[in-house]
Write a protein that holds these residues in place. Structure first.
Motif, PDB file in Angstrom:
ATOM      1  N   THR A  55       5.428 -74.944   8.350  1.00 20.40           N
ATOM      2  CA  THR A  55       3.396 -74.139   6.800  1.00 20.40           C
ATOM      3  C   THR A  55       3.788 -73.002   7.377  1.00 20.40           C
ATOM      4  N   TYR A  56       3.272 -71.626   6.224  1.00 19.20           N
ATOM      5  CA  TYR A  56       3.507 -70.692   5.954  1.00 19.20           C
ATOM      6  C   TYR A  56       2.371 -69.569   5.276  1.00 19.20           C
ATOM      7  N   TYR A  57       2.341 -68.789   5.998  1.00 18.69           N
ATOM      8  CA  TYR A  57       1.399 -68.365   5.903  1.00 18.69           C
ATOM      9  C   TYR A  57       1.351 -66.386   5.307  1.00 18.69           C
ATOM     10  N   ALA A  58       0.582 -65.994   3.993  1.00 19.11           N
ATOM     11  CA  ALA A  58       0.585 -64.576   3.997  1.00 19.11           C
ATOM     12  C   ALA A  58      -0.107 -64.172   5.504  1.00 19.11           C
ATOM     13  N   ASP A  59       0.054 -62.705   5.493  1.00 19.25           N
ATOM     14  CA  ASP A  59      -0.024 -62.094   6.787  1.00 19.25           C
ATOM     15  C   ASP A  59      -1.699 -62.266   6.618  1.00 19.25           C
ATOM     16  N   SER A  60      -2.538 -61.822   5.362  1.00 18.09           N
ATOM     17  CA  SER A  60      -3.626 -61.808   5.057  1.00 18.09           C
ATOM     18  C   SER A  60      -4.459 -62.718   5.504  1.00 18.09           C
ATOM     19  N   VAL A  61      -4.150 -63.849   6.062  1.00 19.76           N
ATOM     20  CA  VAL A  61      -4.833 -64.900   5.891  1.00 19.76           C
ATOM     21  C   VAL A  61      -4.443 -65.394   6.902  1.00 19.76           C
ATOM     22  N   LYS A  62      -3.250 -65.448   8.053  1.00 11.37           N
ATOM     23  CA  LYS A  62      -2.817 -65.875   8.668  1.00 11.37           C
ATOM     24  C   LYS A  62      -3.987 -65.967  10.045  1.00 11.37           C
ATOM     25  N   GLY A  63      -4.550 -67.371  11.315  1.00  9.17           N
ATOM     26  CA  GLY A  63      -4.822 -67.229  11.630  1.00  9.17           C
ATOM     27  C   GLY A  63      -7.249 -67.661  11.089  1.00  9.17           C
ATOM     28  N   ARG A  64      -6.551 -67.764   9.737  1.00 10.58           N
ATOM     29  CA  ARG A  64      -7.863 -67.893   9.223  1.00 10.58           C
ATOM     30  C   ARG A  64      -8.055 -69.613   8.611  1.00 10.58           C
ATOM     31  N   PHE A  65      -6.586 -69.428   7.394  1.00 13.46           N
ATOM     32  CA  PHE A  65      -6.094 -70.499   7.093  1.00 13.46           C
ATOM     33  C   PHE A  65      -5.329 -71.638   7.407  1.00 13.46           C
ATOM     34  N   THR A  66      -5.773 -72.532   6.629  1.00 12.79           N
ATOM     35  CA  THR A  66      -5.005 -73.766   7.455  1.00 12.79           C
ATOM     36  C   THR A  66      -4.229 -74.823   6.421  1.00 12.79           C
ATOM     37  N   ILE A  67      -2.967 -75.116   5.887  1.00 17.93           N
ATOM     38  CA  ILE A  67      -2.601 -75.318   5.519  1.00 17.93           C
ATOM     39  C   ILE A  67      -2.339 -77.369   5.621  1.00 17.93           C
ATOM     40  N   SER A  68      -2.489 -78.151   4.843  1.00 20.90           N
ATOM     41  CA  SER A  68      -1.928 -79.530   5.500  1.00 20.90           C
ATOM     42  C   SER A  68      -2.247 -80.191   4.397  1.00 20.90           C
ATOM     43  N   ARG A  69      -1.046 -81.394   4.857  1.00 18.99           N
ATOM     44  CA  ARG A  69      -0.695 -82.531   3.905  1.00 18.99           C
ATOM     45  C   ARG A  69      -1.352 -83.742   4.233  1.00 18.99           C
ATOM     46  N   ASP A  70      -1.728 -84.627   3.211  1.00 19.44           N
ATOM     47  CA  ASP A  70      -1.596 -86.003   3.595  1.00 19.44           C
ATOM     48  C   ASP A  70      -1.176 -87.023   2.711  1.00 19.44           C
ATOM     49  N   ASN A  71       0.319 -87.893   2.873  1.00 22.28           N
ATOM     50  CA  ASN A  71       0.868 -88.125   2.028  1.00 22.28           C
ATOM     51  C   ASN A  71       0.229 -89.591   1.560  1.00 22.28           C
ATOM     52  N   ALA A  72      -0.234 -90.368   2.202  1.00 21.44           N
ATOM     53  CA  ALA A  72      -0.813 -90.994   2.091  1.00 21.44           C
ATOM     54  C   ALA A  72      -1.385 -90.963   0.826  1.00 21.44           C
ATOM     55  N   LYS A  73      -2.607 -89.920   0.726  1.00 23.27           N
ATOM     56  CA  LYS A  73      -3.263 -89.525  -0.674  1.00 23.27           C
ATOM     57  C   LYS A  73      -1.983 -88.524  -1.169  1.00 23.27           C
ATOM     58  N   ASN A  74      -1.826 -88.401  -1.275  1.00 19.06           N
ATOM     59  CA  ASN A  74      -0.999 -87.142  -2.070  1.00 19.06           C
ATOM     60  C   ASN A  74      -1.702 -86.271  -2.292  1.00 19.06           C
ATOM     61  N   THR A  75      -1.916 -85.639  -1.286  1.00 17.14           N
ATOM     62  CA  THR A  75      -2.342 -84.440  -1.316  1.00 17.14           C
ATOM     63  C   THR A  75      -2.625 -83.135  -0.423  1.00 17.14           C
ATOM     64  N   VAL A  76      -2.760 -82.251  -1.184  1.00 15.90           N
ATOM     65  CA  VAL A  76      -2.442 -80.838  -0.075  1.00 15.90           C
ATOM     66  C   VAL A  76      -3.498 -80.327   0.143  1.00 15.90           C
ATOM     67  N   SER A  77      -4.247 -79.716   1.386  1.00 15.14           N
ATOM     68  CA  SER A  77      -5.533 -79.208   1.622  1.00 15.14           C
ATOM     69  C   SER A  77      -5.139 -77.686   2.260  1.00 15.14           C
ATOM     70  N   LEU A  78      -6.521 -76.692   2.061  1.00 14.81           N
ATOM     71  CA  LEU A  78      -6.222 -75.788   2.433  1.00 14.81           C
ATOM     72  C   LEU A  78      -7.842 -75.547   3.183  1.00 14.81           C
ATOM     73  N   GLN A  79      -7.624 -75.184   4.378  1.00 10.89           N
ATOM     74  CA  GLN A  79      -8.865 -74.782   5.177  1.00 10.89           C
ATOM     75  C   GLN A  79      -9.343 -73.287   5.220  1.00 10.89           C
ATOM     76  N   MET A  80      -9.869 -72.209   4.897  1.00  9.59           N
ATOM     77  CA  MET A  80      -9.955 -71.440   5.121  1.00  9.59           C
ATOM     78  C   MET A  80     -11.388 -71.292   5.663  1.00  9.59           C
ATOM     79  N   ASN A  81     -11.704 -70.363   6.490  1.00 10.63           N
ATOM     80  CA  ASN A  81     -12.497 -70.181   7.289  1.00 10.63           C
ATOM     81  C   ASN A  81     -12.653 -68.874   7.840  1.00 10.63           C
TER      82      ASN A  81
END
Length: 122
Positions: A55-81
């Motif tokens: 995973t890779y993040y811009a400095d401005s979002v590190k620690g607040r955003f999390t990217i993840s994927r579900d290969n079974a559903k072929n989806t990628v999510s971005l949790q933004m806190n």
């Protein structure tokens, strides 16, 4: 036909959370990223995931955003806190054709979604 469809955008107060989803159809991708573009600004890298664990993040979002994927559903999510007003932008999902492209360069992404608006009020 390859297609990326984003969902999950909306209006939230500062400090709140949103979860964006990108549903891919037509093929699977090794590298999927989120970019964003605010009015009057260039499109900027937010986060990316390559294969399952890189995973890779811009400095401005590190620690607040999390990217993840579900290969079974072929989806990628971005949790933004802990969202901030400066996170306000149209968020785009993008995918590379091959796994060797520059993670941070939008020009290395061939497939793009239509975008979803995220607005953070102060």
């Amino acid at each position: 036909q390859v297609q990326l469809v984003e969902s999950g955008g909306g209006l939230v107060q500062a400090g709140g959370s949103l979860r964006l989803s990108c549903a891919a159809s037509g093929r699977t991708f090794s590298t999927v990223a989120w970019f964003r573009q605010a009015p009057g600004k260039e499109r900027e890298f937010v986060a990316a995931i390559r294969w399952m664990i890189s995973t890779y993040y811009a400095d401005s979002v590190k620690g607040r955003f999390t990217i993840s994927r579900d290969n079974a559903k072929n989806t990628v999510s971005l949790q933004m806190n802990n969202l901030k007003p400066e996170d306000t932008a149209v968020y785009y999902c993008a995918a590379q054709q091959y796994a060797s492209g520059d993670i941070y360069d939008p020009n290395s992404y061939v497939y793009w979604g239509q975008g979803t608006q995220v607005t953070v009020s102060s």
